[in-house]
Enzyme design. Structure first.
Site, short mmCIF file in Angstrom:
data_model
loop_
_atom_site.label_atom_id
_atom_site.label_comp_id
_atom_site.label_asym_id
_atom_site.label_seq_id
_atom_site.Cartn_x
_atom_site.Cartn_y
_atom_site.Cartn_z
N CYS A 160 4.46 4.52 9.71
CA CYS A 160 5.19 4.01 8.54
C CYS A 160 6.66 4.38 8.54
O CYS A 160 7.53 3.50 8.61
CB CYS A 160 4.53 4.51 7.26
SG CYS A 160 2.87 3.84 6.98
N LYS A 202 0.65 14.01 12.33
CA LYS A 202 0.37 14.86 11.18
C LYS A 202 -1.10 15.23 11.21
O LYS A 202 -1.89 14.63 11.96
CB LYS A 202 0.72 14.14 9.86
CG LYS A 202 -0.14 12.90 9.60
CD LYS A 202 0.20 12.24 8.27
CE LYS A 202 -0.22 13.05 7.09
NZ LYS A 202 -0.04 12.34 5.81
N ARG A 257 1.43 7.49 17.01
CA ARG A 257 2.59 6.61 16.98
C ARG A 257 3.83 7.38 16.52
O ARG A 257 3.83 7.99 15.46
CB ARG A 257 2.32 5.41 16.06
CG ARG A 257 1.38 4.39 16.68
CD ARG A 257 1.02 3.28 15.71
NE ARG A 257 0.11 3.74 14.67
CZ ARG A 257 -0.42 2.94 13.74
NH1 ARG A 257 -0.11 1.65 13.73
NH2 ARG A 257 -1.25 3.43 12.84
N GLY A 291 10.62 20.99 9.74
CA GLY A 291 9.74 20.92 10.90
C GLY A 291 10.42 20.26 12.07
O GLY A 291 11.65 20.30 12.22
N PHE A 324 7.43 16.93 0.25
CA PHE A 324 8.26 16.44 1.36
C PHE A 324 9.54 17.26 1.52
O PHE A 324 10.59 16.72 1.85
CB PHE A 324 8.58 14.95 1.18
CG PHE A 324 7.40 14.06 1.44
CD1 PHE A 324 7.19 13.50 2.70
CD2 PHE A 324 6.48 13.80 0.44
CE1 PHE A 324 6.09 12.70 2.95
CE2 PHE A 324 5.38 12.99 0.68
CZ PHE A 324 5.18 12.45 1.95
N GLU A 327 0.85 -1.20 0.00
CA GLU A 327 0.00 0.00 0.00
C GLU A 327 0.88 1.24 0.00
O GLU A 327 1.99 1.25 0.54
CB GLU A 327 -0.94 -0.01 1.21
CG GLU A 327 -0.27 -0.20 2.57
CD GLU A 327 0.25 1.10 3.18
OE1 GLU A 327 -0.14 2.17 2.69
OE2 GLU A 327 1.04 1.02 4.12
#
Length: 454
Positions: free
Chosen positions: A266, A327, A334, A259, A255, A154
């Site tokens: 992931c 996010k 996590r 930050g 990307f 995925e």
């Protein structure tokens, strides 16, 4: 088509619901009876924009079903998606026990041809292990039943998973027999009516593609975070740098936002798993190891800036924190940077009042027992009496606040912005001391006034 999806976590639920939305008959299996009961009532265990409506619509339409009966699940679908979790072991390796348990169950109960599809993020070689596990289970029963195993990783972004699934930019399939290829082509045909998005390859290449993609994205993030720290030292603005390099078509714009580090289910897990796989074949990945180190350092930046500004001992200090999820548009905590910030400030005696639009329930469990931590129902209420505001997650609800009201609520007008939400000059003109990542206002002196030239 009749599909079985084993696992109703993030990947499994999105996969099952979206396939049902395309007219397939889907049965989702999970060993967690409480979760299945909630799903049957249309209640979701995760927050993902648009997913709840799809689940409810397809349950009502009779195309999406839930069960804890593993035997029923094996017999239901010709296609068996394995979408269970692969959490990291202590050494960083992906824990494969749930994947192999699902494969074993398929072998124990199948009576006709099955196409077994690895949807979980798994190390290279997992398809071989799944095939061997099913073969052993069939041998133990003394039967021979045909089956195929394919890899179909995925590529879903949390917060945009439904759109990613329904309108994919690519569909990666690793397969080694024609029957499996034809079934996968038929299954995904409705998702690629405008152009062919199916990328066929061998199984091991498909397994590595998933890890390589996430590793590349993590590398871009860590690179920009390091450039941001350098920009501060040299008096540059990382946002201008980002626009400059992002305009290069060889680099692109995605990307590249500086930050306070990446998190989630992931990137951290997959980087660790890929590093572990490389070590296992004695081919160390030096760049990726540096990416992981840079990210762990970046997660500490916000707490470090608070300490630099307010001192080592934060007893009696009160900080507001906007954003807990790793996010926006998810409730997933996590590996979230907020965990590092909260833990460090609490350790130093600070009081923290946090807000998040969706992750408050999950946060109460994740941070249970953390001294000095409380939660506010609104962003503005979190600011009352705060010495500083710390921004950790770039939710849209935080992008255009009432700065005048904020100043009246806070004890000190200090903003430590881990996501560079605001224009530095504007915020400072509004009366705030503003500490972003790698940015400066026009005319602000550089930290380093001179750069040595070789």
């Amino acid at each position: 088509m009749k599909l079985t999806v084993v696992g109703t976590g993030y990947v499994g639920l999105v996969t099952g619901a979206c396939f049902a939305e395309m007219g397939n008959d889907v049965l989702c299996i999970d060993v967690d009876a409480a979760k299945i009961a909630r799903l049957e009532q249309g209640e979701l265990p995760i927050f993902e924009p648009g997913l709840k409506e799809i689940v409810q619509r397809n349950v009502a339409g009779g195309r999406l079903h839930f069960s804890t009966d593993v035997k029923e699940g094996v017999r239901f679908g010709t296609m068996q998606f394995i979408a269970v979790g692969t959490p990291p072991d202590e050494d960083g390796a992906a824990d494969m026990q749930h994947v192999l348990a699902a494969a074993r169950s398929i072998g124990e109960h199948m009576t006709d041809y099955k196409l077994v599809i690895d949807k979980s993020t798994v190390p290279v070689g997992t398809a071989d292990a799944v095939r061997d596990t099913i073969t052993q289970a069939l041998a133990a029963r003394g039967v021979q039943v045909p089956f195929s195993v394919v890899s179909n990783p995925e590529f879903l972004k949390e917060g945009a998973a439904v759109d990613d699934f329904m309108r994919p930019d690519r569909i990666v399939v690793g397969a080694d027999d024609n029957r499996a290829v034809h079934l996968m082509q038929a299954l995904y045909a409705p998702f690629q009516r405008q152009r062919d998005k199916l990328v066929m390859m061998d199984i091991r290449s498909a397994e590595l593609t998933k890890y390589a993609a996430n590793a590349m994205l993590a590398t871009r993030i860590s690179f920009m975070n390091e450039m941001a720290l350098l920009a501060e030292k040299l008096g540059a603005d990382i946002e201008q740098v980002r626009r400059g390099i992002g305009s290069d078509p060889r680099i692109g714009t995605q990307f590249l936002y500086a930050g306070c580090g990446y998190g989630g289910s992931c990137f951290p897990k997959d980087v660790k798993a890929l590093l572990h796989s490389a070590t296992g074949v004695e081919e160390p990945l030096h760049v990726l190891a540096a990416v992981e180190r840079a990210n762990e350092r970046q997660k500490r930046v916000l707490a470090d800036r608070i300490v630099e500004r307010f001192g080592e001992d934060l007893t009696g200090r009160h900080f507001a924190l906007w954003g807990l999820a790793f996010k926006p548009d998810t409730d997933d905590l996590r590996e979230a940077p907020s965990r590092v910030v909260v833990a460090e400030l609490a350790r130093r005696g600070a009081r923290i009042t946090a807000h998040d639009p969706e992750a408050m329930t999950a946060a109460r469990d994740a941070f249970a027992g953390t001294p000095g931590l409380e939660f506010a129902p609104t962003p503005m209420q979190a600011l009352e009496g705060a010495d500083a505001l710390i921004i950790v997650t770039e939710w849209k609800a935080y992008r255009s606040p009432d700065f005048e009201r904020m100043r009246t609520l806070m004890r000190q007008s200090v903003i430590v912005d881990g996501r560079n939400l605001f224009d530095p000059a504007f915020v400072r003109d509004a009366g705030f001391e503003y500490l972003p990542i790698g940015r400066r206002a026009p005319g602000e002196p550089a930290e380093a006034s001179m750069v040595p030239v070789a």
